[in-house]
Design a protein around this motif. Structure first.
Motif, mmCIF file in Angstrom:
data_model
loop_
_atom_site.group_PDB
_atom_site.id
_atom_site.type_symbol
_atom_site.label_atom_id
_atom_site.label_comp_id
_atom_site.label_asym_id
_atom_site.label_seq_id
_atom_site.Cartn_x
_atom_site.Cartn_y
_atom_site.Cartn_z
ATOM 1 N N ALA A 160 0.822 -1.217 0.000
ATOM 2 C CA ALA A 160 0.000 0.000 0.000
ATOM 3 C C ALA A 160 0.850 1.258 0.000
ATOM 4 C CB ALA A 160 -0.932 -0.002 1.206
ATOM 5 N N THR A 161 1.935 1.259 0.742
ATOM 6 C CA THR A 161 2.839 2.407 0.784
ATOM 7 C C THR A 161 4.269 1.909 0.677
ATOM 8 O OG1 THR A 161 2.995 2.360 3.212
ATOM 9 C CG2 THR A 161 1.282 3.776 2.233
ATOM 10 N N CYS A 162 5.131 2.786 0.184
ATOM 11 C CA CYS A 162 6.542 2.409 0.072
ATOM 12 C C CYS A 162 7.407 3.635 0.216
ATOM 13 C CB CYS A 162 6.820 1.710 -1.262
ATOM 14 S SG CYS A 162 6.667 2.786 -2.705
ATOM 15 N N SER A 163 8.608 3.439 0.678
ATOM 16 C CA SER A 163 9.569 4.531 0.782
ATOM 17 C C SER A 163 10.211 4.775 -0.574
ATOM 18 C CB SER A 163 10.651 4.174 1.793
ATOM 19 O OG SER A 163 11.416 3.067 1.321
ATOM 20 N N SER A 164 10.869 5.913 -0.702
ATOM 21 C CA SER A 164 11.571 6.196 -1.954
ATOM 22 C C SER A 164 12.692 5.187 -2.170
ATOM 23 C CB SER A 164 12.127 7.623 -1.951
ATOM 24 O OG SER A 164 13.032 7.813 -0.873
ATOM 25 N N GLU A 165 13.324 4.733 -1.063
ATOM 26 C CA GLU A 165 14.401 3.751 -1.192
ATOM 27 C C GLU A 165 13.868 2.426 -1.729
ATOM 28 O OE1 GLU A 165 13.927 5.659 1.431
ATOM 29 O OE2 GLU A 165 15.740 6.925 1.412
ATOM 30 N N HIS A 166 12.700 2.008 -1.240
ATOM 31 C CA HIS A 166 12.114 0.745 -1.693
ATOM 32 C C HIS A 166 11.689 0.846 -3.155
ATOM 33 C CE1 HIS A 166 8.899 -2.621 -1.013
ATOM 34 N NE2 HIS A 166 9.893 -3.009 -1.783
ATOM 35 N N LEU A 167 11.015 1.930 -3.503
ATOM 36 C CA LEU A 167 10.572 2.106 -4.887
ATOM 37 C C LEU A 167 11.773 2.183 -5.823
ATOM 38 C CD1 LEU A 167 8.435 2.543 -7.019
ATOM 39 C CD2 LEU A 167 8.333 4.968 -6.369
ATOM 40 N N ALA A 168 12.814 2.901 -5.406
ATOM 41 C CA ALA A 168 14.013 3.014 -6.241
ATOM 42 C C ALA A 168 14.658 1.656 -6.450
ATOM 43 C CB ALA A 168 15.003 3.983 -5.599
ATOM 44 N N SER A 169 14.680 0.834 -5.401
ATOM 45 C CA SER A 169 15.264 -0.498 -5.517
ATOM 46 C C SER A 169 14.487 -1.361 -6.506
ATOM 47 C CB SER A 169 15.279 -1.169 -4.138
ATOM 48 O OG SER A 169 15.750 -2.494 -4.236
ATOM 49 N N VAL A 170 13.166 -1.310 -6.446
ATOM 50 C CA VAL A 170 12.339 -2.092 -7.369
ATOM 51 C C VAL A 170 12.507 -1.583 -8.800
ATOM 52 C CG1 VAL A 170 9.968 -2.763 -7.960
ATOM 53 C CG2 VAL A 170 10.665 -2.643 -5.569
ATOM 54 N N ALA A 171 12.668 -0.260 -8.953
ATOM 55 C CA ALA A 171 12.809 0.338 -10.283
ATOM 56 C C ALA A 171 14.222 0.220 -10.837
ATOM 57 C CB ALA A 171 12.401 1.810 -10.244
ATOM 58 N N GLY A 172 15.189 -0.069 -9.963
ATOM 59 C CA GLY A 172 16.572 -0.206 -10.419
ATOM 60 C C GLY A 172 17.295 1.110 -10.604
ATOM 61 N N VAL A 173 16.919 2.125 -9.821
ATOM 62 C CA VAL A 173 17.612 3.418 -9.873
ATOM 63 C C VAL A 173 18.005 3.796 -8.454
ATOM 64 C CG1 VAL A 173 16.286 4.146 -11.896
ATOM 65 C CG2 VAL A 173 15.484 4.775 -9.615
ATOM 66 N N ASN A 174 18.794 4.867 -8.315
ATOM 67 C CA ASN A 174 19.116 5.311 -6.961
ATOM 68 C C ASN A 174 18.005 6.218 -6.442
ATOM 69 O OD1 ASN A 174 19.880 8.279 -7.223
ATOM 70 N ND2 ASN A 174 21.317 7.373 -8.692
ATOM 71 N N SER A 175 17.842 6.249 -5.143
ATOM 72 C CA SER A 175 16.700 6.936 -4.539
ATOM 73 C C SER A 175 16.752 8.450 -4.740
ATOM 74 C CB SER A 175 16.612 6.614 -3.052
ATOM 75 O OG SER A 175 17.805 6.971 -2.372
ATOM 76 N N ALA A 176 17.958 9.023 -4.784
ATOM 77 C CA ALA A 176 18.057 10.469 -4.989
ATOM 78 C C ALA A 176 17.531 10.858 -6.370
ATOM 79 C CB ALA A 176 19.508 10.925 -4.823
ATOM 80 N N LYS A 177 17.866 10.056 -7.381
ATOM 81 C CA LYS A 177 17.385 10.335 -8.735
ATOM 82 C C LYS A 177 15.864 10.189 -8.787
ATOM 83 C CE LYS A 177 19.766 9.006 -12.227
ATOM 84 N NZ LYS A 177 20.484 8.159 -13.221
ATOM 85 N N LEU A 178 15.339 9.151 -8.124
ATOM 86 C CA LEU A 178 13.892 8.949 -8.123
ATOM 87 C C LEU A 178 13.180 10.126 -7.482
ATOM 88 C CD1 LEU A 178 11.848 5.831 -7.513
ATOM 89 C CD2 LEU A 178 11.498 7.716 -5.927
ATOM 90 N N ARG A 179 13.661 10.569 -6.333
ATOM 91 C CA ARG A 179 13.007 11.698 -5.653
ATOM 92 C C ARG A 179 13.052 12.958 -6.509
ATOM 93 N NH1 ARG A 179 15.496 9.280 -1.069
ATOM 94 N NH2 ARG A 179 17.315 10.650 -1.290
ATOM 95 N N LYS A 180 14.179 13.178 -7.175
ATOM 96 C CA LYS A 180 14.284 14.354 -8.045
ATOM 97 C C LYS A 180 13.319 14.255 -9.211
ATOM 98 C CE LYS A 180 17.573 17.151 -10.682
ATOM 99 N NZ LYS A 180 18.983 17.311 -11.093
ATOM 100 N N ASP A 181 13.220 13.052 -9.810
ATOM 101 C CA ASP A 181 12.293 12.860 -10.924
ATOM 102 C C ASP A 181 10.858 13.113 -10.494
ATOM 103 O OD1 ASP A 181 14.281 12.221 -12.729
ATOM 104 O OD2 ASP A 181 14.049 10.048 -12.492
#
Length: 237
Positions: free
Chosen positions: A42-63
């Protein structure tokens, strides 16, 4: 090419530019969110989502910051809500009619791909210049003559065309597509297309991707690219 979007969920007309590199990663985030939703998350952290997407979390948050503020500090992202927002941004909350030209092995495989409909794309016509293919049915859609292109585009409101023809025919197909109003083309033919300004072309060249992998594999194997490598016959000692 840039995409323009409301600055946040409550903004009616305000728009902002989204970098092309971010636009290219949004479908990756959407795929990751779909996987999380399918797993019941239901919810996920940016670190978890970034890991599933295969990117780093800083890039994901910026995007994601280009889309608006959809995360909650200490909680993370609501998976369903963020999934909808990204789907809306890239335009797959609506149904896009698609025409595929070139119904050889690759074209048939594309026509049979079940992921099109689940991702907002509906194949409305399969066209081929070969009379021997006409009246064949692929994935429930009848193969029609290429000369039907203009009528299909007009009647179905097609804006996206897929080219899966041999390279020699690709430019002529693209010209016909552009001439009847198609402004977005996905090109699987091994050819570089010349199109007018305002027409977007995305190229998928499987042989180039394999050659890139071969380059990396060669480096991992420690093979010197300047040294001739003797060929071996299949079955030789």
């Amino acid at each position: 090419m840039t995409s323009r979007t409301p600055a946040g969920p409550g903004a009616a007309e305000a728009t902002r530019d989204i970098p092309e590199a971010t636009v290219a990663r949004l479908p990756v985030y959407l795929r990751a969110l779909n996987a999380l939703a399918d797993a019941g998350t239901a919810t996920c952290s940016s670190e978890h989502l970034a890991s599933v997407a295969g990117v780093n979390s800083a890039k994901l948050r910026k995007d994601l910051s280009h889309l608006g503020s959809y995360g909650t500090r200490g909680v993370g992202y609501d998976v369903e809500y963020l999934r909808y927002q990204i789907a809306r941004e890239i335009g797959v909350t609506q149904d896009w009619p698609v025409v595929i030209v070139g119904i050889g092995n690759l074209g048939q495989a594309l026509a049979s791909f079940s992921g099109f409909r689940s991702r907002g794309f509906r194949v409305v016509a399969l066209l081929d210049a070969d009379p021997d293919r006409h009246d064949q049915v692929v994935a429930g859609v009848e193969v029609r003559p290429f000369d039907d292109l203009e009528g299909v585009v007009r009647d179905q409101g097609v804006a996206i065309g897929v080219i899966a023809t041999p390279a020699v025919a690709a430019q002529d197909v693209a010209d016909r597509m552009v001439g009847c109003g198609i402004t977005s083309i996905l090109n699987f033919a091994p050819a570089v297309l010349a199109v007018p300004e305002g027409v977007d072309v995305r190229k998928v060249d499987l042989s180039i991707e394999l050659q890139i992998l071969a380059y990396h594999q060669q480096r991992k194997a420690g093979v010197d690219a300047t040294t001739p490598v003797p060929t071996r016959k299949v079955g030789s000692a």
